[in-house]
Motif scaffolding. Structure first.
Motif, mmCIF file in Angstrom:
data_model
loop_
_atom_site.group_PDB
_atom_site.id
_atom_site.type_symbol
_atom_site.label_atom_id
_atom_site.label_comp_id
_atom_site.label_asym_id
_atom_site.label_seq_id
_atom_site.Cartn_x
_atom_site.Cartn_y
_atom_site.Cartn_z
ATOM 1 N N GLU A 46 0.641 -1.141 0.211
ATOM 2 C CA GLU A 46 0.346 0.088 0.302
ATOM 3 C C GLU A 46 0.891 1.293 -0.140
ATOM 4 O OE1 GLU A 46 -2.383 -0.377 3.564
ATOM 5 O OE2 GLU A 46 -3.590 -1.962 2.920
ATOM 6 N N VAL A 47 0.688 2.451 -0.454
ATOM 7 C CA VAL A 47 1.087 3.770 -0.699
ATOM 8 C C VAL A 47 1.159 3.995 0.946
ATOM 9 C CG1 VAL A 47 0.624 6.552 -1.247
ATOM 10 C CG2 VAL A 47 0.498 4.260 -2.784
ATOM 11 N N ASP A 48 2.171 4.903 1.464
ATOM 12 C CA ASP A 48 2.615 4.990 2.502
ATOM 13 C C ASP A 48 3.436 6.421 2.510
ATOM 14 O OD1 ASP A 48 2.820 4.644 5.613
ATOM 15 O OD2 ASP A 48 3.144 2.969 5.636
ATOM 16 N N GLY A 49 3.657 6.911 3.547
ATOM 17 C CA GLY A 49 4.695 8.104 3.366
ATOM 18 C C GLY A 49 4.509 8.907 3.981
ATOM 19 N N PHE A 50 4.925 10.295 4.152
ATOM 20 C CA PHE A 50 4.325 11.901 4.581
ATOM 21 C C PHE A 50 3.336 11.761 3.378
ATOM 22 C CE2 PHE A 50 4.719 16.297 2.808
ATOM 23 C CZ PHE A 50 4.592 16.572 4.018
ATOM 24 N N GLU A 51 3.779 12.043 2.123
ATOM 25 C CA GLU A 51 2.056 12.028 1.658
ATOM 26 C C GLU A 51 1.439 11.799 1.209
ATOM 27 O OE1 GLU A 51 4.848 14.577 -2.290
ATOM 28 O OE2 GLU A 51 5.517 12.691 -1.989
ATOM 29 N N ARG A 52 1.262 10.462 1.645
ATOM 30 C CA ARG A 52 0.019 9.666 2.200
ATOM 31 C C ARG A 52 -0.371 10.157 2.847
ATOM 32 N NH1 ARG A 52 -2.607 4.620 1.082
ATOM 33 N NH2 ARG A 52 -4.908 4.994 1.981
ATOM 34 N N GLU A 53 0.308 10.714 4.736
ATOM 35 C CA GLU A 53 -0.687 10.824 5.509
ATOM 36 C C GLU A 53 -1.147 12.460 5.490
ATOM 37 O OE1 GLU A 53 -0.093 10.317 9.257
ATOM 38 O OE2 GLU A 53 1.714 9.097 8.844
ATOM 39 N N VAL A 54 -0.363 13.670 4.298
ATOM 40 C CA VAL A 54 -0.473 14.401 4.038
ATOM 41 C C VAL A 54 -2.283 14.657 3.076
ATOM 42 C CG1 VAL A 54 -0.357 16.665 2.800
ATOM 43 C CG2 VAL A 54 1.255 15.727 4.810
ATOM 44 N N GLY A 55 -1.931 13.442 2.188
ATOM 45 C CA GLY A 55 -3.038 13.605 0.884
ATOM 46 C C GLY A 55 -4.210 12.732 1.977
ATOM 47 N N ASP A 56 -4.727 12.017 2.773
ATOM 48 C CA ASP A 56 -5.604 11.428 3.585
ATOM 49 C C ASP A 56 -6.304 12.591 4.191
ATOM 50 O OD1 ASP A 56 -5.217 8.610 2.225
ATOM 51 O OD2 ASP A 56 -4.931 8.694 4.412
ATOM 52 N N GLU A 57 -5.455 13.273 4.705
ATOM 53 C CA GLU A 57 -5.300 14.460 5.786
ATOM 54 C C GLU A 57 -6.941 15.079 5.150
ATOM 55 O OE1 GLU A 57 -6.606 16.845 9.088
ATOM 56 O OE2 GLU A 57 -6.267 14.428 8.751
ATOM 57 N N LEU A 58 -5.810 16.224 3.943
ATOM 58 C CA LEU A 58 -6.089 16.813 3.134
ATOM 59 C C LEU A 58 -7.490 16.501 2.326
ATOM 60 C CD1 LEU A 58 -2.978 17.578 0.861
ATOM 61 C CD2 LEU A 58 -4.957 19.045 2.887
ATOM 62 N N CYS A 59 -8.073 15.109 1.870
ATOM 63 C CA CYS A 59 -9.304 14.848 1.413
ATOM 64 C C CYS A 59 -10.184 15.186 2.702
ATOM 65 C CB CYS A 59 -8.463 13.352 1.356
ATOM 66 S SG CYS A 59 -7.969 13.672 -0.448
ATOM 67 N N ALA A 60 -9.765 13.997 3.394
ATOM 68 C CA ALA A 60 -10.544 13.992 4.282
ATOM 69 C C ALA A 60 -11.566 15.477 5.009
ATOM 70 C CB ALA A 60 -10.055 13.781 5.710
ATOM 71 N N ARG A 61 -10.273 16.484 5.096
ATOM 72 C CA ARG A 61 -10.875 17.726 5.142
ATOM 73 C C ARG A 61 -11.622 18.279 4.364
ATOM 74 N NH1 ARG A 61 -6.448 20.933 8.954
ATOM 75 N NH2 ARG A 61 -5.767 19.764 10.412
ATOM 76 N N ALA A 62 -11.050 18.255 2.638
ATOM 77 C CA ALA A 62 -11.683 18.804 1.747
ATOM 78 C C ALA A 62 -13.022 18.308 1.338
ATOM 79 C CB ALA A 62 -11.725 18.919 0.272
ATOM 80 N N GLU A 63 -13.812 16.892 2.349
ATOM 81 C CA GLU A 63 -14.894 16.070 2.086
ATOM 82 C C GLU A 63 -14.574 15.323 0.679
ATOM 83 O OE1 GLU A 63 -18.109 18.564 3.441
ATOM 84 O OE2 GLU A 63 -17.874 18.588 4.880
ATOM 85 N N LEU A 64 -13.502 15.194 0.692
ATOM 86 C CA LEU A 64 -13.926 14.386 -0.943
ATOM 87 C C LEU A 64 -13.434 12.788 -0.521
ATOM 88 C CD1 LEU A 64 -11.020 16.470 -2.472
ATOM 89 C CD2 LEU A 64 -13.327 16.396 -2.510
ATOM 90 N N THR A 65 -13.823 12.172 -1.350
ATOM 91 C CA THR A 65 -13.523 10.001 -1.419
ATOM 92 C C THR A 65 -12.476 10.724 -1.940
ATOM 93 O OG1 THR A 65 -15.946 9.925 -0.629
ATOM 94 C CG2 THR A 65 -14.255 8.113 -1.602
ATOM 95 N N CYS A 66 -11.114 9.691 -1.778
ATOM 96 C CA CYS A 66 -10.022 9.451 -2.926
ATOM 97 C C CYS A 66 -9.421 8.519 -2.111
ATOM 98 C CB CYS A 66 -8.576 10.955 -2.197
ATOM 99 S SG CYS A 66 -9.413 12.352 -2.034
#
Length: 244
Positions: A46-66
């Motif tokens: 699975e994709v992991d790392g700094f950008e995975r955590e940042v991306g997941d949080e951005l999607c949650a805040r933007a109310e997007l399914t990613c």
């Protein structure tokens, strides 16, 4: 941060891919999956790392399914513009050249340094053979430095070239090189001073996706404002990392 030379070849869309927008459809997050600690594949694939955590949080805040997808670095922009995914979140520097083809959010990682690493502190990085990942800002710098550029498709191959004697040194993002040098057991060392390149990392998007860009810009700003982005930077890059 890596900067690729823009490819012009058109790539065909796979049958099942649809152009996502910011109206509730799934947003496909494109990354390389081979550039730790920014992004990599963990033991579960699975994709992991700094950008995975940042991306997941951005999607949650933007109310997007990613959803996360991986793509080789040298075709990562053409596959974005072709619609195979909707963002690039892959350690990509914001540059004027790239902004002629795609759009960017505000940066979610500040400008950082590139560096040389070699088996000896006396390695000739200005006149010897230096390995760099193909189509990156670092490869362009080496080509103009007077050294002989040896390009490889992946970061791991550039390090291997130094270890097997093909190259005198490797030139890459210092953030990527730090764990490589630390884990080498003294076999690799940094050479010379850091080299500032790039203008920070942002999400790449198609120029037409203005609403999606606005959503991610707002989410990035909220993470800057509450300090959560700096916390993730420190978690993945250490206390000495550049923060906002």
């Amino acid at each position: 941060m890596k900067t690729l030379v823009l490819a012009t070849a058109a790539l065909a869309l796979s049958t099942g891919f649809a152009m996502a927008d910011a109206h509730g459809k799934t947003i496909r997050m494109g990354t390389e999956g081979a550039y730790p600690p920014y992004n990599f594949l963990n033991d579960a694939g699975e994709v992991d790392g700094f950008e995975r955590e940042v991306g997941d949080e951005l999607c949650a805040r933007a109310e997007l399914t990613c959803e996360w997808v991986t793509n080789e670095w040298d075709s990562i922009i053409p596959n974005l513009t072709s619609g195979n995914y909707d963002t690039i979140i892959a350690g990509m520097s914001i540059t004027d050249e790239r902004e002629e083809v795609i759009d960017f959010t505000q940066n979610y990682f500040p400008p950082a340094a590139s560096a040389y690493a070699a088996k000896s502190a006396d390695a000739d990085v200005m006149g010897g053979v230096v390995a760099a990942q193909t189509s990156t800002i670092q490869a362009g710098h080496v080509a103009e430095s007077g050294a002989t550029l040896l390009e490889f498709a992946t970061y791991d191959e550039t390090v291997a070239a130094v270890n097997n004697g093909e190259a005198d040194a490797v030139f890459a993002d210092k953030d990527a090189l730090v764990p490589t040098v630390e884990e080498s057991g003294g076999e690799m060392v940094f050479v010379g001073d850091d080299v500032p390149l790039g203008g920070g990392i942002g999400l790449g998007l198609r120029e037409s996706d203005t609403e999606l860009k606005a959503k991610f810009d707002a989410a990035i700003q909220s993470m800057k404002d509450d300090g959560s982005l700096n916390k993730l930077i420190i978690k993945w890059f250490g206390e000495d990392a550049n923060t906002f």
